[in-house]
Write an enzyme that holds these catalytic residues in place. Structure first.
Site, PDB file in Angstrom:
ATOM      1  N   TRP A 158       0.901  -1.112   0.093  1.00  0.00           N
ATOM      2  CA  TRP A 158       0.084   0.045   0.060  1.00  0.00           C
ATOM      3  C   TRP A 158       0.812   1.492  -0.089  1.00  0.00           C
ATOM      4  CZ3 TRP A 158       1.750   2.555   4.095  1.00  0.00           C
ATOM      5  CH2 TRP A 158       2.340   1.999   5.116  1.00  0.00           C
ATOM      6  N   ASN A 159       2.208   1.169   0.104  1.00  0.00           N
ATOM      7  CA  ASN A 159       3.015   2.422   0.603  1.00  0.00           C
ATOM      8  C   ASN A 159       3.273   3.082  -0.861  1.00  0.00           C
ATOM      9  OD1 ASN A 159       4.916   0.424  -0.105  1.00  0.00           O
ATOM     10  ND2 ASN A 159       6.378   1.351   1.459  1.00  0.00           N
ATOM     11  N   LYS A 182      -1.927  -8.718  -7.332  1.00  0.00           N
ATOM     12  CA  LYS A 182      -2.730  -8.705  -6.133  1.00  0.00           C
ATOM     13  C   LYS A 182      -2.651  -7.606  -5.363  1.00  0.00           C
ATOM     14  CE  LYS A 182      -2.614  -9.467  -1.781  1.00  0.00           C
ATOM     15  NZ  LYS A 182      -3.362  -8.257  -1.218  1.00  0.00           N
ATOM     16  N   PRO A 183      -3.117  -6.292  -5.618  1.00  0.00           N
ATOM     17  CA  PRO A 183      -2.464  -5.036  -4.964  1.00  0.00           C
ATOM     18  C   PRO A 183      -3.131  -5.172  -3.299  1.00  0.00           C
ATOM     19  CG  PRO A 183      -4.550  -4.643  -6.100  1.00  0.00           C
ATOM     20  CD  PRO A 183      -4.302  -6.146  -6.317  1.00  0.00           C
ATOM     21  N   SER A 237       6.271  -7.277   3.921  1.00  0.00           N
ATOM     22  CA  SER A 237       6.879  -7.371   5.303  1.00  0.00           C
ATOM     23  C   SER A 237       7.768  -8.867   5.007  1.00  0.00           C
ATOM     24  CB  SER A 237       5.979  -7.212   6.547  1.00  0.00           C
ATOM     25  OG  SER A 237       5.387  -8.701   6.352  1.00  0.00           O
ATOM     26  N   GLU A 258      11.167  -8.349  -2.233  1.00  0.00           N
ATOM     27  CA  GLU A 258      11.629  -7.133  -1.675  1.00  0.00           C
ATOM     28  C   GLU A 258      10.936  -6.988  -0.276  1.00  0.00           C
ATOM     29  OE1 GLU A 258      11.738  -3.655  -0.296  1.00  0.00           O
ATOM     30  OE2 GLU A 258      10.744  -2.735  -2.468  1.00  0.00           O
ATOM     31  N   LEU A 259      11.836  -6.931   0.912  1.00  0.00           N
ATOM     32  CA  LEU A 259      11.381  -7.217   2.048  1.00  0.00           C
ATOM     33  C   LEU A 259      11.611  -6.008   2.891  1.00  0.00           C
ATOM     34  CD1 LEU A 259      11.687 -10.955   2.420  1.00  0.00           C
ATOM     35  CD2 LEU A 259       9.756  -9.816   1.359  1.00  0.00           C
ATOM     36  N   CYS A 292      10.328   1.275   2.697  1.00  0.00           N
ATOM     37  CA  CYS A 292      11.236   0.287   3.325  1.00  0.00           C
ATOM     38  C   CYS A 292      12.829   0.652   3.334  1.00  0.00           C
ATOM     39  CB  CYS A 292      11.130  -0.934   2.158  1.00  0.00           C
ATOM     40  SG  CYS A 292       9.768  -1.718   2.135  1.00  0.00           S
ATOM     41  N   GLU A 391      11.483  -2.087  12.266  1.00  0.00           N
ATOM     42  CA  GLU A 391      11.269  -1.085  11.395  1.00  0.00           C
ATOM     43  C   GLU A 391      10.215  -0.301  11.766  1.00  0.00           C
ATOM     44  OE1 GLU A 391       9.989  -2.982   7.633  1.00  0.00           O
ATOM     45  OE2 GLU A 391      10.879  -1.338   6.419  1.00  0.00           O
TER      46      GLU A 391
HETATM   47  C1  SIN Z   1       9.688   0.618  -0.928  1.00  0.00           C
HETATM   48  O1  SIN Z   1       9.267   1.218   0.076  1.00  0.00           O
HETATM   49  O2  SIN Z   1       9.408  -0.616  -1.005  1.00  0.00           O
HETATM   50  C2  SIN Z   1      10.050   1.241  -2.126  1.00  0.00           C
HETATM   51  C3  SIN Z   1      10.591   2.581  -1.891  1.00  0.00           C
HETATM   52  C4  SIN Z   1      11.215   3.216  -3.307  1.00  0.00           C
HETATM   53  O3  SIN Z   1      11.020   2.567  -4.239  1.00  0.00           O
HETATM   54  O4  SIN Z   1      11.895   4.422  -2.932  1.00  0.00           O
END
Ligand code: SIN
Length: 487
Positions: A158-159, A182-183, A237, A258-259, A292, A391
């Site tokens: 969602w970010n 799947k969003p 996550s 990508e965690l 992340c 985190e």
């Molecule tokens: C992310 O938070 O997974 C991606 C951040 C970004 O692409 O800058």
């Protein structure tokens, strides 16, 4: 539907499967809320096993035709999609802000960032080169081909409701794969809106499918266990990534993960402190701290500790917190109540263990259940606090102090995560040494902003594997086959 945009076709409330926005049998649906005021802004079709299987079948049926197009043909279609996204960027940004909360200008930046992956991989579609290898016997010729892996499933967060989708879909489609996305259930509208434009761009039915659901575990299980799906790409996550990997093991799927991160942001005594403050604000408070790669732990050398802390507080006092649709707002709400509770718990823990809250430290209006959280600076942070290992995913900057280079490298690497790291300093030999010693997939040196289409995004350790963007990003969607030809 409470959303108003110039192009009303962009507002869809049903999953996109096989080139159609399909109503759900029985009308099962879930609500999407604006995190700023908790208003329900849309009711979206809720897919289950049946719809997920239908989407996989649609992707599988479309595969042969899509992969047999030339790279140039796929490139032309992707370029059209890119243009359409840019032409609709205001509407797309509005939808994004309303469902996710980030400030409108930042949302526009995300739409452009997201589109840039489509443009980039539209070009890469033409450059999937193989290899010829000198044979090991006089009568043998060896040729290496790269072929699309097949049907891909992407589970996205969602970010970044737009860019984390395009960063996966664009290389997949460029490589000749078809895909089921799947969003997140918190932000499905941005995904549906770009599917409308994909259709308009001429991406054939079934090549891109969007399965909206709030039954993430059920649909995730279908995607990870289907033998038709050959690859999973996940951003989210670490615990969920581990679970998906376990599920993928049954069909030995290719996976990109990508965690979570736990980024150190190191400031040495010889750093340009004003530049470090600028980088810190960009890295920490972007998207209300919900990326992340956000700086999670600030390590500041003793000689500049007070100066850095005071200047950071002065800088964040200028950040306006509020409704992302309001001009001048720099920090929007956190995504949901659970997220605010997590941040509150981390700040409380730091306070109880001797941390000093120099600025912020609570909801903007503590008497309400608003999801707006003040930008916060905590000094006297120590490694016993939860903020050292967890985190934060909120606008909170804990500042730790250190004395030596060896000490700070040990502290920075003392985590299971290995996504992004940042440091500021001016001594060139130290810059090389520190850059090489940090156990991270990405290192920002004298910058707090590292995300770009042209560079490989991804982590090491429990932050995952696979790379997104850059010339490396398409490799995750290709299989290598070699031909041994006796002449
Ligand atoms: C992310 O938070 O997974 C991606 C951040 C970004 O692409 O800058």
């Amino acid at each position: 539907m409470k959303l108003k945009v110039n192009n009303p076709r962009l507002i869809q409330s049903n999953p996109y499967i096989g080139g159609k926005f399909l109503g759900i049998n029985g009308g099962d649906s879930f609500l999407v809320h604006n995190p700023f005021d908790n208003e329900a802004i849309a009711e979206v079709g809720n897919c289950g096993t049946k719809e997920a299987e239908l989407a996989i079948k649609a992707a599988n049926d479309a595969l042969d035709t899509w992969k047999s197009l030339t790279g140039i043909e796929r490139s032309t279609i992707l370029h059209r999609w890119y243009e359409l996204i840019l032409r609709n960027e205001d509407d797309l940004a509005r939808i994004l802000t309303l469902e996710q909360g980030k400030p409108f200008e930042e949302a526009k930046g995300e739409i452009r960032y997201g589109a840039s992956f489509i443009e980039w991989f539209a070009e890469e579609a033409k450059r999937v080169y193989g290899d010829t290898i000198p044979g090991h016997q006089q009568n043998k010729r060896i040729i290496v081909l790269k072929q699309p892996v097949g049907v891909v499933a992407a589970i996205t967060p969602w970010n970044f409701p737009n860019a984390m989708i395009t960063r996966k879909v664009a290389p997949a489609l460029a490589a000749g794969c078809t895909i089921v996305v799947k969003p997140s259930e918190l932000t499905p509208l941005s995904a549906l809106a770009i599917a409308v434009l994909a259709d308009e761009a001429g991406i054939p039915p079934g090549v891109l499918n969007v399965v909206t659901t709030d039954r993430a575990a059920e649909v995730g299980k279908v995607l990870t266990s289907s033998a038709l799906v050959k690859k999973i790409s996940f951003t989210g996550s670490t615990p969920v990534g581990k679970l998906l990997l376990e599920q993928c093991a049954q069909t030995v799927k290719k996976a990109s993960m990508e965690l979570g991160g736990n980024a150190p942001f190191i400031v040495f005594d010889d750093a340009d402190i004003d530049a470090a403050i600028e980088g810190a604000v960009a890295s920490k408070y972007r998207n209300a701290g919900q990326t992340c790669v956000c700086a999670n732990r600030f390590f500041v050398q003793q000689g500049v500790y007070d100066e850095f802390s005071h200047k950071l507080v002065e800088a964040i006092k200028k950040l306006k917190v509020g409704n992302g649709m309001e001009a001048g707002v720099a920090i929007g709400p956190l995504i949901e109540e659970k997220a605010v509770k997590l941040v509150e718990d981390l700040v409380k823990d730091a306070g109880e263990k001797g941390g000093e809250i120099m600025y912020g430290g609570k909801r903007l209006d503590a008497s309400t259940d608003s999801l707006l959280y003040e930008p916060t600076v905590i000094t006297k942070a120590t490694s016993g606090m939860k903020v050292f290992s967890q985190e934060i995913f909120g606008p909170v900057a804990p500042i730790f102090s250190f004395e030596t280079e060896e000490e700070v490298i040990q502290l920075a690497n003392d985590t299971t995560a290995g996504l992004a790291a940042y440091f500021y300093g001016s001594n060139h030999s130290r810059i090389w040494k520190v850059a090489e010693a940090l156990e991270y997939g990405m290192v920002g040196i004298n910058t707090g902003m590292i995300s770009t289409t042209v560079a490989p995004f991804g982590g090491v350790k429990e932050s995952g594997y696979g790379r997104e963007g850059s010339k490396y990003g398409i490799e995750d969607y290709l299989n290598i086959k070699y031909l041994c030809w006796e002449i």
